[in-house]
Design an enzyme around this catalytic site. Structure first.
Site, PDB file in Angstrom:
ATOM      1  N   ASP A  19      10.028  -4.317 -17.095  1.00 28.37           N
ATOM      2  CA  ASP A  19       9.802  -2.927 -17.493  1.00 28.37           C
ATOM      3  C   ASP A  19       9.770  -2.845 -19.021  1.00 28.37           C
ATOM      4  O   ASP A  19      10.356  -3.688 -19.693  1.00 28.37           O
ATOM      5  CB  ASP A  19      10.941  -2.032 -16.983  1.00 28.37           C
ATOM      6  CG  ASP A  19      11.154  -2.159 -15.476  1.00 28.37           C
ATOM      7  OD1 ASP A  19      10.150  -2.078 -14.736  1.00 28.37           O
ATOM      8  OD2 ASP A  19      12.306  -2.337 -15.046  1.00 28.37           O
ATOM      9  N   ARG A  75       5.902  -3.623 -14.512  1.00 25.79           N
ATOM     10  CA  ARG A  75       6.420  -2.616 -13.597  1.00 25.79           C
ATOM     11  C   ARG A  75       6.465  -1.257 -14.325  1.00 25.79           C
ATOM     12  O   ARG A  75       5.441  -0.785 -14.775  1.00 25.79           O
ATOM     13  CB  ARG A  75       7.796  -3.076 -13.081  1.00 25.79           C
ATOM     14  CG  ARG A  75       8.467  -2.152 -12.113  1.00 25.79           C
ATOM     15  CD  ARG A  75       7.833  -2.080 -10.732  1.00 25.79           C
ATOM     16  NE  ARG A  75       8.709  -1.367  -9.815  1.00 25.79           N
ATOM     17  CZ  ARG A  75       8.426  -1.069  -8.564  1.00 25.79           C
ATOM     18  NH1 ARG A  75       7.274  -1.429  -8.047  1.00 25.79           N
ATOM     19  NH2 ARG A  75       9.274  -0.420  -7.809  1.00 25.79           N
ATOM     20  N   ARG A 111       3.422   7.785 -10.033  1.00 26.64           N
ATOM     21  CA  ARG A 111       4.733   7.909 -10.686  1.00 26.64           C
ATOM     22  C   ARG A 111       4.604   8.412 -12.113  1.00 26.64           C
ATOM     23  O   ARG A 111       5.207   7.865 -13.032  1.00 26.64           O
ATOM     24  CB  ARG A 111       5.450   6.565 -10.699  1.00 26.64           C
ATOM     25  CG  ARG A 111       5.853   6.106  -9.330  1.00 26.64           C
ATOM     26  CD  ARG A 111       6.778   4.920  -9.426  1.00 26.64           C
ATOM     27  NE  ARG A 111       7.334   4.606  -8.109  1.00 26.64           N
ATOM     28  CZ  ARG A 111       8.177   3.616  -7.886  1.00 26.64           C
ATOM     29  NH1 ARG A 111       8.564   2.851  -8.878  1.00 26.64           N
ATOM     30  NH2 ARG A 111       8.651   3.391  -6.693  1.00 26.64           N
ATOM     31  N   LYS A 145       7.786   9.989 -11.447  1.00 26.22           N
ATOM     32  CA  LYS A 145       8.529  10.132 -10.199  1.00 26.22           C
ATOM     33  C   LYS A 145       9.928  10.619 -10.562  1.00 26.22           C
ATOM     34  O   LYS A 145      10.560  10.061 -11.459  1.00 26.22           O
ATOM     35  CB  LYS A 145       8.603   8.790  -9.474  1.00 26.22           C
ATOM     36  CG  LYS A 145       9.402   8.830  -8.180  1.00 26.22           C
ATOM     37  CD  LYS A 145       9.340   7.477  -7.456  1.00 26.22           C
ATOM     38  CE  LYS A 145      10.127   7.537  -6.149  1.00 26.22           C
ATOM     39  NZ  LYS A 145       9.956   6.306  -5.346  1.00 26.22           N
TER      40      LYS A 145
END
Ligand SMILES: *[C@@H]1O[C@H](CO)[C@@H](O)[C@H](O)[C@H]1NC(C)=O
Length: 379
Positions: free
Chosen positions: A173, A195, A255, A258
């Site tokens: 990430d 990600r 997302r 999200k």
């Protein structure tokens, strides 16, 4: 003339709040000071950068170059799977912690994947730090950053985080916040990430402002196999208050964001542009107040069903109910060649009571301003 004087006064005040930092946070992270008035340090090596970010001194860390972590921890070869398809435009998942075996047992197996090990886990950023880029020079490549385990009072401004195993889900990430407080992410660009571009984990992440940043979702590899990155911003957490303000969310497919757990989100004056998929996904415990945003070429503005709560600032009469807490009406959102949404849960308004609330403008001109000014190098 008068206006210029006022701006100059604000800038002077801001620079005394925190050396190296421009301006100050609005919204929930208002009051963040980062490294405060500490003397600026200019790391020249990856090791120095990691050390300055992770030690227990209050620091203002200025990046005037690219710090490339690609290859610094070698490569890892393992197996994986293709839950989203086997076309060359699709992301592949690493079988990290047996994820493929446990969650995608029927997905086609990939016998051998080689990814860059440094990408998987980001650099620790400790409390009382300002991490700021100089001009457009500040770049961290191949590794993200993590503000976790009680980290508090951190400013990340005007840097880019790029190129973290974009082909492989679970390859890393860009920005992780988990068990933290008072974090301000401003004028940051993230691009080509494995990600999540930004993830707030399941612990309490408390007061966070993400402003004037660019989430650039363009990628050769995507979980939706369409050139649009799926894993934008994921706001989870047991006690989270997040202001998303003036950001540019470009070329994603999911997302974006999200929201769930126990998260109060104020999404204000953001530009959602060219989302081939969905922007919002609101799960249980997500409380979203969205105003003054622009949706341009967004297929699905919000995924249905909505398990959490949404106030989408639906019309002038309903928006006037914001006055009791915000001291002003909420602003309408604007839509161009986009889907729509409707959410009139006015009970969300009172959740902002006593909190620092960002200002809001009408969506007019937000689109052109944001395209020009959001992201690193545009301070
Ligand atoms: C951060 O600064 C505050 C205020 O000076 C101080 O109380 C706190 O101990 C510092 N935190 C760390 C981890 O150094």
């Amino acid at each position: 003339m008068k206006y210029t004087t006022i701006l100059a006064a604000v800038a002077t005040f801001a620079s005394t709040v925190s050396a190296g930092v421009t301006g100050s946070a609005e919204g929930f992270a208002k009051g963040v000071t980062g490294g405060g008035s500490a003397t600026e340090v200019y790391p020249t090596t990856n090791e120095e950068l990691v050390s300055y970010l992770g030690d227990s001194e209050a620091r203002v860390i200025v990046l005037d170059r690219t710090f490339d972590f690609t290859g610094t921890e070698g490569t890892t070869t393992t197996s994986g799977c293709s839950p989203w398809g086997t076309a060359s435009s699709c992301q592949t998942a690493i079988n990290l912690h047996n994820w493929c075996d446990n969650y995608e047992p029927n997905a086609p197996k990939v016998s051998s994947i080689t990814y860059d090990t440094a990408g998987v886990l980001g650099i620790i950023v400790n409390s009382n730090k300002s991490l700021v880029g100089k001009g457009s020079a500040g770049v961290i490549k191949g590794k993200g950053i993590r503000m976790v385990s009680g980290a508090k009072n951190i400013i990340i401004q005007n840097i880019a985080i790029t190129d973290i195993n974009p082909q492989y889900v679970w390859g890393g990430d860009a920005i992780t916040v988990d068990d933290a407080d008072l974090v301000w992410i401003d004028h940051v660009t993230t691009a080509r990430i494995a990600r999540q571009h930004i993830v707030l984990g399941t612990s309490a992440d408390n007061r966070v402002t993400i402003s004037y940043s660019l989430i650039d979702g363009r990628s050769d590899y995507s979980a939706t196999c369409n050139g649009h990155h799926y894993w934008g911003i994921y706001l989870d957490g047991s006690n989270d208050m997040v202001t998303l303000m003036g950001n540019y969310f470009y070329y994603l497919s999911g997302r974006m964001p999200k929201v769930q757990g126990n998260t109060l989100l104020h999404a204000v004056n953001n530009l959602f542009h060219n989302i081939e998929g969905h922007a919002f996904e609101i799960g249980s415990g997500g409380y979203v107040l969205a105003e003054g945003n622009v949706f341009q070429n967004v297929d699905t503005v919000v995924e249905t069903p909505i398990s959490g709560s949404l106030f989408s600032s639906p019309d002038a009469t309903t928006n006037a109910q914001c006055k009791s807490v915000f001291g002003r009406s909420c602003q309408l959102n604007a839509f161009g060649s986009s889907g729509s949404w409707s959410g009139a849960d006015t009970s969300i308004i009172s959740r902002f009571s006593g909190k620092n609330i960002a200002s809001a403008r009408a969506p007019t001109n937000i689109e052109s301003w944001t395209m020009k000014n959001a992201g690193a190098g545009n301070l």
